[in-house]
Scaffold this motif. Structure first.
Motif, PDB file in Angstrom:
ATOM      1  N   ASP A  15      -3.085   0.728  -5.335  1.00  0.00           N
ATOM      2  CA  ASP A  15      -2.173   1.229  -4.525  1.00  0.00           C
ATOM      3  C   ASP A  15      -2.258   2.188  -2.903  1.00  0.00           C
ATOM      4  O   ASP A  15      -2.237   3.825  -3.197  1.00  0.00           O
ATOM      5  CB  ASP A  15      -0.758   1.281  -4.286  1.00  0.00           C
ATOM      6  N   ASP A  55      -1.463   3.211  -0.692  1.00  0.00           N
ATOM      7  CA  ASP A  55      -0.504   3.753   0.390  1.00  0.00           C
ATOM      8  C   ASP A  55       0.434   4.804  -0.209  1.00  0.00           C
ATOM      9  O   ASP A  55       1.345   4.887  -0.483  1.00  0.00           O
ATOM     10  CB  ASP A  55       0.439   2.805   0.722  1.00  0.00           C
ATOM     11  N   TRP A 100      -5.924  -2.391  -2.572  1.00  0.00           N
ATOM     12  CA  TRP A 100      -5.456  -3.330  -2.755  1.00  0.00           C
ATOM     13  C   TRP A 100      -5.642  -4.290  -1.232  1.00  0.00           C
ATOM     14  O   TRP A 100      -5.869  -4.909  -0.733  1.00  0.00           O
ATOM     15  CB  TRP A 100      -3.962  -3.839  -3.474  1.00  0.00           C
ATOM     16  N   GLN A 101      -4.990  -2.953  -0.529  1.00  0.00           N
ATOM     17  CA  GLN A 101      -4.984  -3.530   0.751  1.00  0.00           C
ATOM     18  C   GLN A 101      -6.294  -3.826   1.846  1.00  0.00           C
ATOM     19  O   GLN A 101      -5.623  -4.597   2.672  1.00  0.00           O
ATOM     20  CB  GLN A 101      -4.071  -1.917   1.766  1.00  0.00           C
ATOM     21  N   GLU A 102      -7.092  -3.325   1.534  1.00  0.00           N
ATOM     22  CA  GLU A 102      -8.243  -3.657   2.191  1.00  0.00           C
ATOM     23  C   GLU A 102      -9.405  -4.799   0.952  1.00  0.00           C
ATOM     24  O   GLU A 102     -10.194  -4.960   1.358  1.00  0.00           O
ATOM     25  CB  GLU A 102      -8.604  -2.636   2.141  1.00  0.00           C
ATOM     26  N   SER A 155      -1.771 -10.258  -3.729  1.00  0.00           N
ATOM     27  CA  SER A 155      -1.372  -8.804  -2.958  1.00  0.00           C
ATOM     28  C   SER A 155      -0.073  -8.794  -3.872  1.00  0.00           C
ATOM     29  O   SER A 155       0.629  -7.229  -4.500  1.00  0.00           O
ATOM     30  CB  SER A 155      -0.982  -9.140  -2.163  1.00  0.00           C
ATOM     31  N   ARG A 160       0.553  -5.450  -5.935  1.00  0.00           N
ATOM     32  CA  ARG A 160       1.392  -4.033  -5.083  1.00  0.00           C
ATOM     33  C   ARG A 160       2.178  -3.344  -6.269  1.00  0.00           C
ATOM     34  O   ARG A 160       2.899  -2.659  -6.168  1.00  0.00           O
ATOM     35  CB  ARG A 160       2.313  -4.585  -4.767  1.00  0.00           C
ATOM     36  N   GLN A 179       1.539   7.532   1.671  1.00  0.00           N
ATOM     37  CA  GLN A 179       0.716   6.744   2.168  1.00  0.00           C
ATOM     38  C   GLN A 179      -0.330   8.140   2.461  1.00  0.00           C
ATOM     39  O   GLN A 179       0.346   8.890   3.083  1.00  0.00           O
ATOM     40  CB  GLN A 179       1.558   6.376   3.046  1.00  0.00           C
TER      41      GLN A 179
END
Length: 132
Positions: free
Chosen positions: A10, A12, A35-37, A47, A51, A119
């Motif tokens: 994660d 963030d 994971w966001q990218e 996702s 998360r 974040q």
């Protein structure tokens, strides 16, 4: 499937990012991606799963999550780390490792290294390139 295994985390979460910075020091070749990218579909995961837990995608495309992901990461390191990974995978210890992982995951925002919003900007996240 892939030339290197992939560690997905994660991006963030400040605590998660700091933990991955420690993993970067281990003697293992891997790719590290927030994971966001990441192209999660290409990595055979979602996702929703990413998360909730750290993921390890091995070279064959098998996906491990949570404590099992940490154990697989350690098994792929040079000595002496694989021994710890094997212990974490043993039946009774696997249950304890999973409990400990779930506790840390549920409390990560309270642990050292977490930011108020948990974040970090992309420029401060661990590298996304192949590790040697």
């Amino acid at each position: 499937m892939a030339d290197l295994p992939v560690l997905i985390y994660d991006g963030d979460c400040g605590f998660c990012t700091r933990s991955v910075r420690l993993a970067e020091r281990l003697p293992v070749r891997m790719r590290i991606l927030p994971w966001q990218e990441a192209d999660l579909a290409a990595l055979r995961t979602t996702s929703d799963r990413a998360r909730h837990e750290v993921l390890w995608v091995d070279r064959s495309g098998r996906v491990f999550g949570g404590a099992a992901a940490v154990a697989e990461l350690l098994k792929n390191c040079r000595t002496p780390w694989p021994v710890l990974g094997l212990f974490m995978s043993a039946p009774v210890l696997r249950l304890l490792a999973e409990w400990a992982y779930r506790w840390v995951a549920a409390n990560r925002y309270r642990l050292p290294g977490a930011t108020p919003a948990c974040q970090l900007p992309p420029a401060e996240r661990p590298g996304h390139s192949d590790r040697s």
